[in-house]
Structures are given as structure tokens and as C-alpha cells.
Design a protein around this motif. Sequence first.
Motif, PDB file in Angstrom:
ATOM      1  N   GLY A 192       0.800  -1.234   0.000  1.00  0.00           N
ATOM      2  CA  GLY A 192       0.000   0.000   0.000  1.00  0.00           C
ATOM      3  C   GLY A 192       0.831   1.281   0.000  1.00  0.00           C
ATOM      4  O   GLY A 192       0.278   2.385  -0.111  1.00  0.00           O
ATOM      5  N   TYR A 193       2.152   1.151   0.103  1.00  0.00           N
ATOM      6  CA  TYR A 193       2.977   2.361   0.204  1.00  0.00           C
ATOM      7  C   TYR A 193       2.861   3.218  -1.066  1.00  0.00           C
ATOM      8  O   TYR A 193       2.709   4.434  -0.989  1.00  0.00           O
ATOM      9  CB  TYR A 193       4.441   1.981   0.463  1.00  0.00           C
ATOM     10  N   HIS A 194       2.928   2.564  -2.214  1.00  0.00           N
ATOM     11  CA  HIS A 194       2.903   3.359  -3.454  1.00  0.00           C
ATOM     12  C   HIS A 194       1.557   4.046  -3.680  1.00  0.00           C
ATOM     13  O   HIS A 194       1.507   5.163  -4.198  1.00  0.00           O
ATOM     14  CB  HIS A 194       3.315   2.504  -4.657  1.00  0.00           C
ATOM     15  N   THR A 195       0.482   3.369  -3.289  1.00  0.00           N
ATOM     16  CA  THR A 195      -0.839   4.001  -3.436  1.00  0.00           C
ATOM     17  C   THR A 195      -0.874   5.265  -2.581  1.00  0.00           C
ATOM     18  O   THR A 195      -1.313   6.338  -3.032  1.00  0.00           O
ATOM     19  CB  THR A 195      -1.939   3.021  -2.970  1.00  0.00           C
ATOM     20  N   ALA A 196      -0.390   5.134  -1.357  1.00  0.00           N
ATOM     21  CA  ALA A 196      -0.410   6.290  -0.449  1.00  0.00           C
ATOM     22  C   ALA A 196       0.534   7.391  -0.947  1.00  0.00           C
ATOM     23  O   ALA A 196       0.199   8.585  -0.915  1.00  0.00           O
ATOM     24  CB  ALA A 196      -0.017   5.844   0.952  1.00  0.00           C
ATOM     25  N   LEU A 197       1.708   6.985  -1.444  1.00  0.00           N
ATOM     26  CA  LEU A 197       2.672   7.976  -1.953  1.00  0.00           C
ATOM     27  C   LEU A 197       2.036   8.794  -3.080  1.00  0.00           C
ATOM     28  O   LEU A 197       2.144  10.025  -3.135  1.00  0.00           O
ATOM     29  CB  LEU A 197       3.931   7.239  -2.449  1.00  0.00           C
ATOM     30  N   ARG A 198       1.318   8.072  -3.948  1.00  0.00           N
ATOM     31  CA  ARG A 198       0.684   8.773  -5.080  1.00  0.00           C
ATOM     32  C   ARG A 198      -0.425   9.708  -4.587  1.00  0.00           C
ATOM     33  O   ARG A 198      -0.553  10.850  -5.024  1.00  0.00           O
ATOM     34  CB  ARG A 198       0.160   7.711  -6.059  1.00  0.00           C
ATOM     35  N   GLU A 199      -1.223   9.207  -3.640  1.00  0.00           N
ATOM     36  CA  GLU A 199      -2.330  10.030  -3.128  1.00  0.00           C
ATOM     37  C   GLU A 199      -1.804  11.298  -2.453  1.00  0.00           C
ATOM     38  O   GLU A 199      -2.300  12.404  -2.684  1.00  0.00           O
ATOM     39  CB  GLU A 199      -3.139   9.230  -2.092  1.00  0.00           C
ATOM     40  N   ILE A 200      -0.779  11.132  -1.627  1.00  0.00           N
ATOM     41  CA  ILE A 200      -0.267  12.285  -0.861  1.00  0.00           C
ATOM     42  C   ILE A 200       0.417  13.282  -1.799  1.00  0.00           C
ATOM     43  O   ILE A 200       0.271  14.501  -1.644  1.00  0.00           O
ATOM     44  CB  ILE A 200       0.684  11.808   0.264  1.00  0.00           C
ATOM     45  N   THR A 201       1.165  12.781  -2.771  1.00  0.00           N
ATOM     46  CA  THR A 201       1.812  13.715  -3.703  1.00  0.00           C
ATOM     47  C   THR A 201       0.747  14.482  -4.491  1.00  0.00           C
ATOM     48  O   THR A 201       0.832  15.699  -4.636  1.00  0.00           O
ATOM     49  CB  THR A 201       2.788  12.990  -4.660  1.00  0.00           C
ATOM     50  N   ARG A 202      -0.285  13.764  -4.945  1.00  0.00           N
ATOM     51  CA  ARG A 202      -1.353  14.456  -5.715  1.00  0.00           C
ATOM     52  C   ARG A 202      -2.049  15.504  -4.855  1.00  0.00           C
ATOM     53  O   ARG A 202      -2.287  16.635  -5.280  1.00  0.00           O
ATOM     54  CB  ARG A 202      -2.379  13.448  -6.218  1.00  0.00           C
ATOM     55  N   LYS A 203      -2.386  15.094  -3.643  1.00  0.00           N
ATOM     56  CA  LYS A 203      -3.130  15.977  -2.737  1.00  0.00           C
ATOM     57  C   LYS A 203      -2.367  17.276  -2.471  1.00  0.00           C
ATOM     58  O   LYS A 203      -2.965  18.344  -2.306  1.00  0.00           O
ATOM     59  CB  LYS A 203      -3.356  15.214  -1.420  1.00  0.00           C
ATOM     60  N   THR A 204      -1.042  17.189  -2.441  1.00  0.00           N
ATOM     61  CA  THR A 204      -0.232  18.363  -2.083  1.00  0.00           C
ATOM     62  C   THR A 204       0.347  19.067  -3.323  1.00  0.00           C
ATOM     63  O   THR A 204       1.195  19.955  -3.200  1.00  0.00           O
ATOM     64  CB  THR A 204       0.937  17.952  -1.152  1.00  0.00           C
ATOM     65  N   GLY A 205      -0.065  18.633  -4.503  1.00  0.00           N
ATOM     66  CA  GLY A 205       0.432  19.265  -5.733  1.00  0.00           C
ATOM     67  C   GLY A 205       1.913  19.017  -5.975  1.00  0.00           C
ATOM     68  O   GLY A 205       2.604  19.810  -6.624  1.00  0.00           O
ATOM     69  N   THR A 206       2.411  17.902  -5.441  1.00  0.00           N
ATOM     70  CA  THR A 206       3.835  17.560  -5.593  1.00  0.00           C
ATOM     71  C   THR A 206       3.974  16.561  -6.736  1.00  0.00           C
ATOM     72  O   THR A 206       3.199  15.593  -6.799  1.00  0.00           O
ATOM     73  CB  THR A 206       4.364  16.904  -4.292  1.00  0.00           C
ATOM     74  N   LEU A 207       4.944  16.768  -7.594  1.00  0.00           N
ATOM     75  CA  LEU A 207       5.131  15.815  -8.695  1.00  0.00           C
ATOM     76  C   LEU A 207       5.876  14.578  -8.186  1.00  0.00           C
ATOM     77  O   LEU A 207       6.680  14.669  -7.252  1.00  0.00           O
ATOM     78  CB  LEU A 207       5.894  16.470  -9.848  1.00  0.00           C
ATOM     79  N   LEU A 208       5.597  13.461  -8.830  1.00  0.00           N
ATOM     80  CA  LEU A 208       6.253  12.208  -8.444  1.00  0.00           C
ATOM     81  C   LEU A 208       7.149  11.750  -9.597  1.00  0.00           C
ATOM     82  O   LEU A 208       6.664  11.485 -10.697  1.00  0.00           O
ATOM     83  CB  LEU A 208       5.192  11.143  -8.136  1.00  0.00           C
ATOM     84  N   ILE A 209       8.456  11.701  -9.308  1.00  0.00           N
ATOM     85  CA  ILE A 209       9.419  11.214 -10.312  1.00  0.00           C
ATOM     86  C   ILE A 209       9.853   9.812  -9.890  1.00  0.00           C
ATOM     87  O   ILE A 209      10.386   9.626  -8.794  1.00  0.00           O
ATOM     88  CB  ILE A 209      10.680  12.118 -10.375  1.00  0.00           C
ATOM     89  N   ILE A 210       9.601   8.849 -10.741  1.00  0.00           N
ATOM     90  CA  ILE A 210      10.030   7.474 -10.456  1.00  0.00           C
ATOM     91  C   ILE A 210      11.270   7.173 -11.296  1.00  0.00           C
ATOM     92  O   ILE A 210      11.252   7.298 -12.521  1.00  0.00           O
ATOM     93  CB  ILE A 210       8.890   6.465 -10.765  1.00  0.00           C
ATOM     94  N   ASP A 211      12.343   6.806 -10.595  1.00  0.00           N
ATOM     95  CA  ASP A 211      13.629   6.511 -11.248  1.00  0.00           C
ATOM     96  C   ASP A 211      13.789   4.990 -11.316  1.00  0.00           C
ATOM     97  O   ASP A 211      14.014   4.330 -10.301  1.00  0.00           O
ATOM     98  CB  ASP A 211      14.748   7.165 -10.424  1.00  0.00           C
ATOM     99  N   GLU A 212      13.680   4.455 -12.524  1.00  0.00           N
ATOM    100  CA  GLU A 212      13.719   2.989 -12.721  1.00  0.00           C
ATOM    101  C   GLU A 212      15.068   2.506 -13.257  1.00  0.00           C
ATOM    102  O   GLU A 212      15.144   1.416 -13.831  1.00  0.00           O
ATOM    103  CB  GLU A 212      12.616   2.570 -13.705  1.00  0.00           C
ATOM    104  N   THR A 213      16.100   3.315 -13.069  1.00  0.00           N
ATOM    105  CA  THR A 213      17.401   2.954 -13.625  1.00  0.00           C
ATOM    106  C   THR A 213      17.882   1.583 -13.144  1.00  0.00           C
ATOM    107  O   THR A 213      18.486   0.828 -13.909  1.00  0.00           O
ATOM    108  CB  THR A 213      18.412   4.062 -13.268  1.00  0.00           C
ATOM    109  N   HIS A 214      17.622   1.246 -11.905  1.00  0.00           N
ATOM    110  CA  HIS A 214      17.985  -0.088 -11.392  1.00  0.00           C
ATOM    111  C   HIS A 214      16.790  -1.038 -11.344  1.00  0.00           C
ATOM    112  O   HIS A 214      16.935  -2.237 -11.558  1.00  0.00           O
ATOM    113  CB  HIS A 214      18.554   0.025  -9.976  1.00  0.00           C
ATOM    114  N   THR A 215      15.608  -0.487 -11.040  1.00  0.00           N
ATOM    115  CA  THR A 215      14.461  -1.373 -10.808  1.00  0.00           C
ATOM    116  C   THR A 215      13.866  -1.925 -12.105  1.00  0.00           C
ATOM    117  O   THR A 215      12.918  -2.715 -12.049  1.00  0.00           O
ATOM    118  CB  THR A 215      13.376  -0.638 -10.004  1.00  0.00           C
ATOM    119  N   ILE A 216      14.466  -1.580 -13.226  1.00  0.00           N
ATOM    120  CA  ILE A 216      14.090  -2.239 -14.476  1.00  0.00           C
ATOM    121  C   ILE A 216      14.326  -3.753 -14.341  1.00  0.00           C
ATOM    122  O   ILE A 216      13.730  -4.553 -15.073  1.00  0.00           O
ATOM    123  CB  ILE A 216      14.864  -1.635 -15.689  1.00  0.00           C
TER     124      ILE A 216
END
Length: 450
Positions: free
Chosen positions: A236-260
Motif C-alpha cells: 500500500g505504500y505506493h498508493t499512499a505515496l501517489r495520493e499524498i503527492t497528488r493531494k499536495t500538488g507535488t510531482l512524483l518522479i520514479i527513477d527505474e534505472t535499477h528497478t528495471i
Amino acid sequence: MSIIDRGLLAQQFEMEQQRFVETHPCSRALFQRAQKSLLAGVPMSWMVKWAGAFPVFVTEGHGAHFTDVDGHEYIDLCLGDTGAMTGHAPEPVLEAITNRIRSGVTFMLPTEDAVWVGEELTRRFGLPYWQVAMTATDANRFALRLARAITRRHKILIFNYCYHGTVDETFATLHDGVVSSRSGNLGPQVNPVETTKVIEFNDLAALEAALAPGDVAAVLAEPAMTNIGIIHPDAGYHTALREITRKTGTLLIIDETHTICTGPGGYTQAFGLQPDLFVIGKPIASGIPAAVYGLSEEVADRARTQTPLEDIDTNGIGGTLSGNALALAAMRVTLEKVLTPENFARMIPLAERFELGVMTVIAEHQLPWIVKRLGCRAEYWFRPTPPHNGGEAAAAVDFELDQYMHLFALNRGLLLTPFHNMALISPYTSESDIDRHTDVFREAVQSLGR
Ligand SMILES: Cc1ncc(COP(=O)(O)O)c(C=O)c1O
């Protein structure tokens, strides 16, 4: 840690070091010669941090193996710290890049490959618009610039002990809960304490509190941390991260350089993430310098209005060699023929085999250690439970033991990812490569009297 006899460890390390020096005379000679022309004898400073008394000088690499100037062959579980996750000199890439080099490398004009790559990136990762940079560091820098320009906020938020390349604002960690410049941060142009909020991964209360004032342009995050060991997000962490960033007008940058390593569409596709900006570099062009950043529809709309045409070359984004024809040709063939679902279907079970092998040795010797895995990347830890965040992970680092395990493996023809105990699997890695690692890991444990 207490289960290891430190005296024995020091003694064994010394023996391994002697063995290394004796068996690598040609690397040693090159390193000595290099002292006169290269700072610290290497072309890039990190290359002195390998466990041996000097770095191994490479002659050639093919698939999952490489050879050094002393004629030793190694199983490469480091794979250029992900830059060569595709394997060394993969056949289809060789053909495509050789053809491209014959037809010109860089024009500051687009080629058709760029369009193919943009379409494929959208198919894999979901974001509709793409730009090309030379390195993941640059892609992160450009994504952050865009985020600040669009939101008109100047702070960014990162997770404690993350790594996103040599991006100035990200060189901050927490010390007793207070943000400070990261240990080793050399000559920062701006004190990161002024630009950056740092919180622990998996701490939603801290995230809410840090974003509440509305002064953070973007959260820059790996979807699972990989640079202080592998740390998975809580359910549930990512769902919450997305909700909180949206709610506060903060952009979310996901860096997949390793997690590919998670799969062909990275963690983003596997877990349905919806970032505003997306970054990937390193293996995306099989190690030819290239990286990309993706923009959501909304970010793209807001980005388009930022810079008038006459200032497009002075907005601090891009570079003369970025988006060059060679990088795009390499990216196209890598996506089309190497980082494919079929290859991931081979690589991930091999990482599971690595995980199982190490777990078996740990159980045989009743060690309070664990192994974590993310797709085709696996890592062992000298602690009994998975760390929940970067602070916990950093506290578990055992530099002496790490160095010993690395040197022991190197002396027996295995290269692990430096700075932690990580193994990455390429499409060319074989079961016998993995089993060789398990045997050497067992021998290393036994050599410490366990
Ligand atoms: C997650 C992540 N992002 C970005 C980078 C930077 O990559 P590069 O050094 O190729 O710019 C790294 C390098 O390790 C990384 O791990």
C-alpha cells in the motif's frame, strides 16, 4: 558483527589480498603506470573502491563473462552496476550499433529510431512523451528542473540513503533525524540542506508532514530502493505515496534505472504506478551512454509553455550529444531484442536460483543473514531481518566483511557489485554461473570459521 571473529577476518583478508596481488601482475603494472597520467591511477574515482589492492584491468567481455589482462576469466554478477545488465557485447546490439556507426553517430537532428523508441517507451511504461539524455544523472537533473519550473517550488524530497546519480540536490542524508550533506559530498554548489527534504522510505507520516507545507516540487524515488541494498515498499505504500503527492500538488518522479530488473516494463508496469515523470538510464542502450525521461500528459502540457523557442538551447536541459543517432539505435535494438519479456523470463528464475543457493548456505551455517531479491537482482545482508528503510540499511553495512566477501569471490573468478553484496543476472548468465557463486559463498563462510 559479533558472529564474525574479527581477528580471523583481518587475517583472512590479508591472505586474500596477497593472493590477489600475486595472481594479477599485469593489472598491478598497469595500475602503477597509470599513477603518472590518471588521478589515483583510474579514469573514474570510484574504480579505486574495489576490494583488491588495485582494480582488475579488463580486456574483453562477452555475455555474462569478462577477461582481465592477466588472462583470468570472471563470471560477472556486477554487470557494470546495471550498465551491462544486457550482458557484454550482446549480438543483436553489436550489429545495430556497428551499422549505425558506419552511417554517422551524431547530427543534432533526430533519426527514425527516436520515434520508434518513444512509441516503445510509452507502450512499456505508460507515459506519453519522452526526452533523451546521456546518463540517468542528467535525466534526473532535467526532470527536477522541469518539476521546479512547473510547480514554482524549489525544494525536492528524497529518501534517506537513496542514490540517483551525482545530482547535487540528492546528496543529503539524515543524521539523528536532521538533514545534512551526505558523507563525502565534495564541493557542493548549493548546500543540499537548503534544497532538499529527506525522510525515511516507508514512513507515510513523515511524507505527509514533509509535503504538507506545499513547498516541494517533486518526490524523486526509486520504486524499491536498490542503492543501500534492496528495500521493498510496504504493502500500500505506493498508493499512499501517489495520493499524498497528488493531494499536495507535488510531482512524483520514479527513477527505474535499477528497478528495471523487475521486468520489461520495470516496477512501474509490474505494479501499475502512475508517475508524473519517469527516468531510466544505464542498461537502456546496453551500456552505450543514454538515458530517457518520460512526462505525463499534464506535465508535458505544463512543460511546453516554459521556454520560448529562442531560449530552448539555454534552459539548462539537454546536451549536444543527447539524443544522438547512436544512442537511439542502441536503445531501439536493446528494447526490441535484449530487454525482452522472453529474456526476463530466463533471468528472473536465475536470480531465484541465486537467492535459494545463498539461503541454503545461510541455513547450513545457521547465520543470522538474509537474501532479498527484486526480479533479476538479488542481494545478501549481514542482518537477520529485512531493513525497512535506508537508515536501518546503512546501519547494517559491514564494510570489512563486504570487502572480504568481494575479494574472496574475485580471487575465485566472480565479480559482485561493489559497495554492497548485490548480484545481477543478464540474459547470458547460466545456471552453472549461479551455482559457482553458491559454492564460493559457502567456501567464504567456511573460511571465517563458521
Ligand atoms: C537509481 C539510479 N538512478 C540514477 C543513477 C545514475 O546513473 P549514472 O551514473 O549512469 O548517471 C544511478 C546510478 O547508480 C542509480 O542507481
